[in-house]
Design an enzyme around this catalytic site. Structure first.
Site, PDB file in Angstrom:
ATOM      1  CE  LYS A  20      -4.408   1.212   0.167  1.00 31.48           C
ATOM      2  NZ  LYS A  20      -5.363   0.692  -0.833  1.00 31.48           N
ATOM      3  CB  THR A  66      -2.963  -2.953  -0.589  1.00 34.11           C
ATOM      4  OG1 THR A  66      -4.153  -2.612  -1.296  1.00 34.11           O
ATOM      5  CG2 THR A  66      -2.085  -3.840  -1.453  1.00 34.11           C
ATOM      6  NE  ARG A 179      30.012  27.868  -8.159  1.00 31.81           N
ATOM      7  CZ  ARG A 179      29.769  26.676  -8.694  1.00 31.81           C
ATOM      8  NH1 ARG A 179      29.176  26.606  -9.886  1.00 31.81           N
ATOM      9  NH2 ARG A 179      30.113  25.563  -8.072  1.00 31.81           N
ATOM     10  CD  GLN A 218      31.274  17.987  -9.303  1.00 33.85           C
ATOM     11  OE1 GLN A 218      31.349  19.167  -8.917  1.00 33.85           O
ATOM     12  NE2 GLN A 218      31.057  17.659 -10.566  1.00 33.85           N
ATOM     13  CG  HIS A 246      22.840  26.416 -12.723  1.00 29.43           C
ATOM     14  ND1 HIS A 246      24.137  26.106 -12.384  1.00 29.43           N
ATOM     15  CD2 HIS A 246      22.352  25.325 -13.360  1.00 29.43           C
ATOM     16  CE1 HIS A 246      24.423  24.891 -12.803  1.00 29.43           C
ATOM     17  NE2 HIS A 246      23.357  24.393 -13.396  1.00 29.43           N
TER      18      HIS A 246
END
Length: 292
Positions: A20, A66, A179, A218, A246
């Site tokens: 379910k 379910t 940035r 990263q 971004h």
């Protein structure tokens, strides 16, 4: 050239499960003068076992409906309460395996939506889009818990660079030494035994994002995962999915204006998607490697 022959035993049933999905439940813990508390969950159950007959012949004698699974979620919330989502998920998973001889494995996945009290009594405010998660697997190999958080939006206005990357004839992205770095963190972490403190793991993610001078998302991912492992010694590994939200500087030169890193355009797509796992440099015990 081989062809399918009617009646030939060409096919067999592979791994299968049923359950379910997305049972929504809100439990109010009545606190009287001390104020109420809300637990808002989305619970999904998946079961595996001796279920081939249902697929092959329509024999449902081994199938727990379910709808019954849904009702069990509601009943357990009343009978046992909900202390934390990991414990609630484990209680449900263990019940389905113990109570049904044909069910050998159970997975219970829970999303928890946070609410904050406004007046300390009966009024609440939904706390943004962040969601706590937990997935519990229970079966012959024992119980394995994977906790996490999704939709944790983080942004830093500086201390982020991106340069030195590969350039070819299709590259137009300029290098930058300053940035905005923004992401919506989806993170999960797993342990060999008892669940880790979710608040502590979340705090480690946020602290690492804020405290890392980033030369690449990263690099930030690795630092975030490492911080969780440092702060939560019971955690074996951390999986992270970090979409790069971004923010591009707007060119204001056509209007005779400069733009010293102040006015940005926030792009929702396409976006870079950085994903990775940070784990301890030790062999993970076989009993905690299994997955559902």
């Amino acid at each position: 050239m081989s062809t399918f022959q009617p009646g030939a035993k060409t096919f067999e049933l592979g791994p299968n499960q049923y359950g379910k999905a997305e049972t929504r439940i809100v439990r109010v813990a009545r606190g009287g003068a001390g104020g109420d508390a809300i637990t808002d969950l989305n619970v999904s159950v998946s079961l595996r076992g001796d279920l081939a007959a249902s697929h092959l012949t329509g024999d449902n004698s081994a199938v727990l409906p379910t709808d019954t699974q849904k009702n069990t979620v509601y009943a357990f919330a009343r009978e046992h309460g909900i202390d934390d989502i990991e414990s609630f998920a484990a209680r449900l998973a263990e019940h389905f395996v113990a109570s049904q001889p044909t069910i050998h494995e159970a997975r219970v996945s829970i999303e928890q939506y946070p609410w904050d009290s406004v007046d300390g009594v009966h009024t609440f405010r939904r706390d943004g889009g962040e969601v706590r998660t937990a997935v519990v697997h229970h079966g012959a190999h024992g119980t394995q818990t994977v906790s996490g958080v999704s939709g944790l939006v983080l942004l830093k206005t500086t201390d982020s660079e991106f340069h030195g990357f590969v350039k070819d004839r299709y590259t137009t992205l300029p290098e930058t030494t300053d940035r905005i770095l923004a992401t919506s963190v989806d993170a999960t972490w797993r342990t060999a035994g008892a669940p880790a403190d979710a608040a502590k793991a979340r705090a480690a993610l946020v602290e690492a994002f804020a405290g890392t001078y980033s030369y690449a998302l990263q690099q930030t991912l690795f630092e975030m995962g490492s911080r969780v492992l440092e702060q939560c010694p019971e955690v074996l590994e951390v999986k992270l999915s970090l979409p790069n939200r971004h923010h591009f500087l707007v060119d204001l030169a056509p209007f005779g204006l400069d733009n010293p890193n102040e006015v940005y355009y926030a792009a929702d797509r396409p976006y870079g998607l950085i994903e990775g796992t940070v784990r301890r440099s030790v062999d993970i015990p076989e009993e905690v490697r299994w997955t559902f």
